[in-house]
Enzyme design. Sequence first.
Site, PDB file in Angstrom:
ATOM      1  N   GLN A  46       3.762  -2.509   5.959  1.00  0.00           N
ATOM      2  CA  GLN A  46       2.705  -1.603   5.513  1.00  0.00           C
ATOM      3  C   GLN A  46       1.534  -1.690   6.486  1.00  0.00           C
ATOM      4  OE1 GLN A  46      -0.160  -2.270   2.185  1.00  0.00           O
ATOM      5  NE2 GLN A  46       1.023  -0.671   1.145  1.00  0.00           N
ATOM      6  N   TYR A  51      -8.883   2.403   0.599  1.00  0.00           N
ATOM      7  CA  TYR A  51      -8.966   2.025   1.997  1.00  0.00           C
ATOM      8  C   TYR A  51      -9.172   3.268   2.872  1.00  0.00           C
ATOM      9  CZ  TYR A  51      -7.707  -2.461   0.094  1.00  0.00           C
ATOM     10  OH  TYR A  51      -7.729  -3.618  -0.654  1.00  0.00           O
ATOM     11  N   ARG A 106       1.783   5.321   1.115  1.00  0.00           N
ATOM     12  CA  ARG A 106       1.336   4.929  -0.220  1.00  0.00           C
ATOM     13  C   ARG A 106       0.097   5.741  -0.595  1.00  0.00           C
ATOM     14  NH1 ARG A 106      -0.087  -0.887  -3.200  1.00  0.00           N
ATOM     15  NH2 ARG A 106       1.561  -0.614  -4.736  1.00  0.00           N
ATOM     16  N   GLY A 109       5.252  -6.030  -8.219  1.00  0.00           N
ATOM     17  CA  GLY A 109       4.379  -6.875  -7.438  1.00  0.00           C
ATOM     18  C   GLY A 109       4.287  -8.273  -7.991  1.00  0.00           C
ATOM     19  N   ARG A 110       3.367  -8.489  -8.923  1.00  0.00           N
ATOM     20  CA  ARG A 110       3.114  -9.845  -9.434  1.00  0.00           C
ATOM     21  C   ARG A 110       4.351 -10.564  -9.963  1.00  0.00           C
ATOM     22  NH1 ARG A 110      -2.381  -8.462 -12.642  1.00  0.00           N
ATOM     23  NH2 ARG A 110      -1.271  -6.473 -12.804  1.00  0.00           N
TER      24      ARG A 110
END
Length: 380
Positions: free
Chosen positions: A100, A184, A231, A320-321
């Site tokens: 990424q 971002y 993304r 993810g987590r």
Amino acid sequence: MTMPLFQPYTLTDQSLPNRVVMAPMTRCRTEQPGDIPSAMMADYYAQRASAGLIISEATQISRQGQGYSFTPGIYTEAQVDGWHRVTDAVHRAGGRMVLQLWHVGRMSHASFHDGEPPVAPSAIDPRAQVWVADGQGGGMVDCPMPRALATEELAGIVADYRQAAANAMAAGADGVEIHAANGYLLDQFLRTTSNVRTDRYGGSRENRLRLLLEVMDAVAEEIGPARVGVRLAPYITARGMACPDIIDTILAASERLNDMGIGYIHLSEAEWDDAPVIPEPFRHQLRERFKGTLIVAGGYDRDRANDLLAAGLTDLVAFGRPFVANPDLPERLLHDWPLAAADPTALFGGDQRGYSDYPRFDPSTIDPAVAANHSEGADS
């Protein structure tokens, strides 16, 4: 029970053994100095190679693109060599991995820029924090007021993305994902709340899309569009991102990305307790406009993932987590084995503790009758 999450899938020319994606997660375990991917990172990612696809943690395309301590780069020879060590380990373990690519924009701190302010579409305070290491271990610090990028600087950022993509492929990656979500830089350009420019990169929807599309076009030209994903975050509102035009902007982007032949769109969905749920009509609108692969991420469990896959509203689901403390997550999900809990004190920075020392699940600890029932359910 039919479980499409564990069926194979073809992503452009890559055969994935399942539809479980490891989502990108910042963990801050690079070698210093130089923000170089480490041997510890190679172990960590290789342990999770049973995912259908691994999307690496966000990786800055330049020094200017960094916003957190100890995050990896892909712009020096040493960083490319470090990433090659990681991708080699993943491939030896039978996995597939994309990098990424990241420019944080205003989500940064002057300490990363020789005391100068971070850059952004416009000089607007994000009212957010980033993690900065110090002699006592580090902590969250306020982002300063950013500097607005000059029009003539943007071609250089596009060139940095192009070179980063070339470097990623030289490092053995199977593709790249452009991070245009979660507040971002590229996301900042998309939104009226963070972009009040009056040049050709601000104002109209077409102008706000311009930098993202220039980046995607350059990267696709460099490594081939099928090897490129992006993304996006349609319903993220934190960090000053609550733009009233963002849904229509992202739908317009998806049409243009479809025309480019981009490999996939990866939706970053809000996952906090009172977050807005993505409405089903939006999912259908996105499907109508983008014919490539769709990935969703945002607090999914096995049942929600299977339901969305069965409805045809996504092709892959990113976790993810759960991957933090469960290196064998696909197998645990398949058999409905219990998930281990992550150590929240070891998420950012540090050594192997809370990173690459989580064990695989031992099925012998489950009652045989229960294990048989789970196996029957998995096979149906």
